[in-house]
Design a protein around this motif. Structure first.
Motif, PDB file in Angstrom:
ATOM      1  N   TYR A  10       8.343  29.341 -16.678  1.00  0.00           N
ATOM      2  CA  TYR A  10       7.752  29.507 -15.346  1.00  0.00           C
ATOM      3  C   TYR A  10       8.338  28.472 -14.394  1.00  0.00           C
ATOM      4  N   HIS A  11       8.177  28.730 -13.103  1.00  0.00           N
ATOM      5  CA  HIS A  11       8.436  27.705 -12.097  1.00  0.00           C
ATOM      6  C   HIS A  11       7.222  26.780 -12.111  1.00  0.00           C
TER       7      HIS A  11
ATOM      8  N   ARG B 202      10.115  38.778  -5.979  1.00  0.00           N
ATOM      9  CA  ARG B 202      11.385  38.598  -6.710  1.00  0.00           C
ATOM     10  C   ARG B 202      12.554  38.529  -5.731  1.00  0.00           C
TER      11      ARG B 202
ATOM     12  N   SER C 119       4.169  29.551 -12.217  1.00  0.00           N
ATOM     13  CA  SER C 119       4.181  30.952 -11.792  1.00  0.00           C
ATOM     14  C   SER C 119       5.581  31.536 -11.847  1.00  0.00           C
ATOM     15  N   ASN C 120       5.601  32.843 -11.837  1.00  0.00           N
ATOM     16  CA  ASN C 120       6.818  33.636 -11.704  1.00  0.00           C
ATOM     17  C   ASN C 120       6.521  34.800 -10.769  1.00  0.00           C
TER      18      ASN C 120
ATOM     19  N   GLU D  23       2.368  36.932  -7.560  1.00  0.00           N
ATOM     20  CA  GLU D  23       2.884  36.028  -8.584  1.00  0.00           C
ATOM     21  C   GLU D  23       2.118  36.259  -9.878  1.00  0.00           C
TER      22      GLU D  23
END
Length: 159
Positions: free
Chosen positions: A21-22, A136, A128-129, A103
Motif C-alpha cells: 500500500y501507499h 488509478r 491505501s491503494n 481508495e
C-alpha cells in the motif's frame, strides 16, 4: 469485518504499516490545548467538515462499527469505523473503506497528550491503494491530494 475492501483491519495502529500500500503518517503539534476539546472535534466529524469533506449519511458521532458516507469533489466516500480510542491521554478513531470508496485501505485520526508537558499532538496515519479507475488514473496527483487533505485534517483539529 465483512464488507471492507481490505484485509488488514486495525493496521494503522501498528508501527509498521502493511506492505503493498501507499503509506502516510503525519503529525502536528496543537500546543497546550484541551484534549477533550480536540476529541469533540474528532468524534463529531468536524475534522472532515472543516476540511471540506461533507458527511451525507451515518451517525453524528463516531461510534464503533458505524457506517458513514462522505462526499468530496463529487465522489461518494463510504467508510466504517473499525476502532475507537478513548484513553486518558489518547483519543481518536480509525475507519476503513467500503465498496464504492475511491481508495482501499484505512485511515486513523488521533490526538495524544504528553502527560509531562500537556502538549497535544495530532497524528494521521493511513495506508491505501486506488480502488476505482479515476483514482488509478490520478496516480501521483491522487497522492498529492491525499497529502494536502492530511494537512487540512491536522489543521482542522485545532480548537
Amino acid at each position: 469485518m465483512t464488507g471492507l475492501t481490505y484485509d488488514e483491519v486495525g493496521a494503522t495502529a501498528e508501527a509498521v504499516l502493511p506492505a503493498g500500500y501507499h503509506h502516510l503518517r503525519a503529525s502536528r503539534s496543537l500546543g497546550q490545548v484541551d484534549l477533550d476539546d480536540v476529541a469533540e472535534i474528532l468524534m463529531t466529524w468536524r475534522v472532515q467538515s472543516r476540511s471540506g469533506v461533507w458527511q451525507v449519511d451515518g451517525p453524528r458521532r463516531v461510534v464503533l462499527d458505524a457506517e458513514v458516507t462522505f462526499r468530496f469533489l463529487g465522489q461518494k466516500i463510504p467508510c466504517r469505523v473499525v476502532e475507537v480510542v478513548e484513553e486518558r491521554d489518547l483519543r481518536g478513531f480509525a475507519y476503513g473503506t467500503l465498496p464504492g470508496h475511491p481508495e482501499s485501505g484505512e485511515e486513523r485520526f488521533e490526538a495524544r497528550r504528553d502527560p509531562t508537558t500537556g502538549e497535544i499532538t495530532a497524528t494521521i496515519t493511513a495506508f491505501s491503494n486506488p480502488a476505482t479507475w479515476p483514482t488509478r488514473i490520478a496516480g501521483p496527483a491522487g497522492r498529492l491530494l491525499q497529502r494536502t487533505m492530511t494537512r487540512r485534517y491536522l489543521a482542522a483539529m485545532i480548537p
